[in-house]
Design an enzyme around this catalytic site. Structure first.
Site, PDB file in Angstrom:
ATOM      1  N   TYR A  34       0.822  -1.212   0.000  1.00  7.54           N
ATOM      2  CA  TYR A  34       0.000   0.000   0.000  1.00  7.54           C
ATOM      3  C   TYR A  34       0.853   1.257   0.000  1.00  7.54           C
ATOM      4  O   TYR A  34       1.965   1.251   0.526  1.00  7.54           O
ATOM      5  CB  TYR A  34      -0.915   0.006   1.225  1.00  7.54           C
ATOM      6  N   SER A  43     -13.836  -4.307  -0.087  1.00  8.55           N
ATOM      7  CA  SER A  43     -14.564  -3.649  -1.171  1.00  8.55           C
ATOM      8  C   SER A  43     -16.077  -3.850  -1.049  1.00  8.55           C
ATOM      9  O   SER A  43     -16.753  -4.167  -2.035  1.00  8.55           O
ATOM     10  CB  SER A  43     -14.082  -4.167  -2.542  1.00  8.55           C
ATOM     11  N   LEU A  97     -18.256  -1.685  -0.911  1.00  9.31           N
ATOM     12  CA  LEU A  97     -18.910  -0.693  -1.771  1.00  9.31           C
ATOM     13  C   LEU A  97     -18.453  -0.826  -3.218  1.00  9.31           C
ATOM     14  O   LEU A  97     -18.695   0.060  -4.034  1.00  9.31           O
ATOM     15  CB  LEU A  97     -18.644   0.724  -1.260  1.00  9.31           C
ATOM     16  N   GLY A 138     -16.411   1.847  -4.410  1.00  6.50           N
ATOM     17  CA  GLY A 138     -17.161   3.093  -4.293  1.00  6.50           C
ATOM     18  C   GLY A 138     -18.363   3.159  -5.213  1.00  6.50           C
ATOM     19  O   GLY A 138     -19.215   4.051  -5.075  1.00  6.50           O
ATOM     20  N   LEU A 153     -21.007   1.283  -5.354  1.00  6.65           N
ATOM     21  CA  LEU A 153     -22.286   1.056  -4.675  1.00  6.65           C
ATOM     22  C   LEU A 153     -22.737   2.255  -3.845  1.00  6.65           C
ATOM     23  O   LEU A 153     -23.852   2.260  -3.316  1.00  6.65           O
ATOM     24  CB  LEU A 153     -22.199  -0.195  -3.797  1.00  6.65           C
ATOM     25  N   GLY A 197     -23.339   4.880  -5.291  1.00  2.45           N
ATOM     26  CA  GLY A 197     -24.222   5.532  -6.256  1.00  2.45           C
ATOM     27  C   GLY A 197     -23.627   6.754  -6.916  1.00  2.45           C
ATOM     28  O   GLY A 197     -24.265   7.375  -7.775  1.00  2.45           O
ATOM     29  N   LYS A 198     -22.377   7.101  -6.584  1.00  5.88           N
ATOM     30  CA  LYS A 198     -21.830   8.357  -7.098  1.00  5.88           C
ATOM     31  C   LYS A 198     -21.471   8.322  -8.574  1.00  5.88           C
ATOM     32  O   LYS A 198     -21.198   9.361  -9.166  1.00  5.88           O
ATOM     33  CB  LYS A 198     -20.604   8.773  -6.285  1.00  5.88           C
TER      34      LYS A 198
END
Length: 394
Positions: free
Chosen positions: A94, A277, A279, A282, A284, A286-287
């Site tokens: 990372y 993960s 989302l 990211g 999920l 909705g963005k």
């Protein structure tokens, strides 16, 4: 390095040193008696270990690329000090997207925050890279799960994190060939020579016996891999894997919910799922429904996680967003509350690039979905069972 039976010993900080340190066999009363007030902080036992981890885990992979050190400290203070979360997940590779220039920054940001905190306040998980990376090792070798490389990886992590031990060391991805990160189905033509499961376990055993690692786990692993690790550990008295960190969300379910769920179930190997993960990068939240979101990961890094942007996943996300709206929730709340509710999940790993996002993520664990909401989710799932594997033009 102080020898200790960390797998059984409670920990307490005894004073500042060059690394955050703990001594064994001392009561952990202060940490143990704290009563979490937020659902995100609720403790759950991780597999066959003695680790009691919060059901929300703070992911860190954006720290060093999308997030500054100050951002990281703000997130850590809110999640750990303000919300009662006690579980942090990092990796030697990372931040992500990985590069030789940024590698290790995430750990450094964690250590600069952790130096002013009691070490036993957190359960610290990290990962050793599987096959393929060529800049992580000093001699430039491809990363493999061998005794020499595991020791080098652990020593590097301990040095960056400035701690004497790692609570959970995970194999980030398998040493052998397996389809990874949304790749196509298994193809025998891609098989290669690999480090045997026994050799990997013996490599991990060395750092456990040295007191540098308390427990071991795997990530991006299959049913076959979990079974081989579990069988050899039982047959040969080697360390047992206690966790599996795999992608798991409303969009990525079937890969875990069938045979892998059975293998990891408490009655079988009792390997706890750390869902990453949740989302779906990211998506999920909705963005991306109305197009690219300025400053977001998929916009900053073109081509990143295309399995969520160039597949039927986009249609599925839109339908899940409608379910969320119907039940008075945000898409993020729906996705994280659903993940929390699954029996398979011990802890859900959340990540955020802003404090506002982090607050919504952590707050989502206070939501319990109604039976009607779960039924609505399942109706969408029946229509979009594996949407990330189906291109938009299918």
């Amino acid at each position: 390095m102080l020898e200790r039976n960390l797998a059984r010993a409670p920990q307490i900080v005894v004073g500042p040193r060059s690394r955050a340190t703990c001594r064994p066999f001392v009561c952990r009363a202060a940490a143990a008696t704290e009563i979490p007030t937020l659902a995100a902080a609720k403790r759950k036992k991780l597999g066959d270990s003695e680790l009691l981890v919060s059901q929300c885990c703070l992911g860190t992979m954006t720290w060093g690329v999308q997030n500054t050190e100050a951002d990281a400290h703000t997130q850590l203070s809110y999640a750990i000090n303000d919300s009662g979360v006690n579980f942090i997940d990092t990796a030697e590779i990372y931040p992500v997207p990985p590069s030789a220039e940024t590698q290790g920054k995430t750990d450094q940001y964690i250590s600069s925050w952790l130096k002013d905190q009691p070490r036993d306040k957190v359960i610290l998980a990290t990962k050793v890279a599987g096959f393929g990376n060529k800049y992580l090792r000093k001699n430039g070798e491809q990363t493999r799960i061998t005794a020499e490389q595991v020791e080098e990886s652990v020593e590097g992590s301990l040095s960056r994190l400035k701690t004497d031990y790692i609570d959970l060391l995970q194999v980030h991805w398998p040493d052998r060939y397996v389809p990874l990160f949304g790749a196509a189905a298994y193809d025998p033509a891609n098989e290669r020579e690999d480090v045997s499961f026994e050799e990997q376990l013996r490599a991990l055993e060395k750092v456990v016996k040295a007191g540098k690692v308390r427990y071991i786990g795997v990530s991006n692993e299959t049913s076959y891999g979990v079974m081989r690790f579990a069988q050899l550990a039982e047959q040969m008295g080697l360390p047992k894997i206690v966790s599996i960190q795999n992608s798991y969300s409303l969009l990525v379910r079937s890969g875990f919910e069938t045979d892998l769920a059975e293998v990891c179930a408490p009655r079988q190997t009792n390997v706890g799922l750390l869902a990453y993960s949740p989302l779906a990068g990211g998506s999920l939240s909705g963005k991306y429904i109305d197009g690219p979101a300025e400053g977001s990961r998929f916009t900053i890094f073109p081509g990143y996680m295309e399995r969520y942007t160039k597949s039927l996943a986009k249609q599925a996300v839109g339908m899940y967003a409608e379910v969320a709206k119907k039940h008075g929730l945000t898409p993020t709340q729906l996705a994280l509350a659903w993940c929390k509710s699954r029996w398979q999940v011990t802890s859900t790993i959340i990540g955020a690039t802003s404090l506002e996002q982090l607050k919504e993520n952590i707050g989502s664990f206070d939501i319990d979905l109604s039976e009607e909401a779960v039924k609505d989710i399942d109706r969408v799932y029946k229509q979009f069972r594996d949407p990330t594997t189906k291109p938009l033009d299918d």
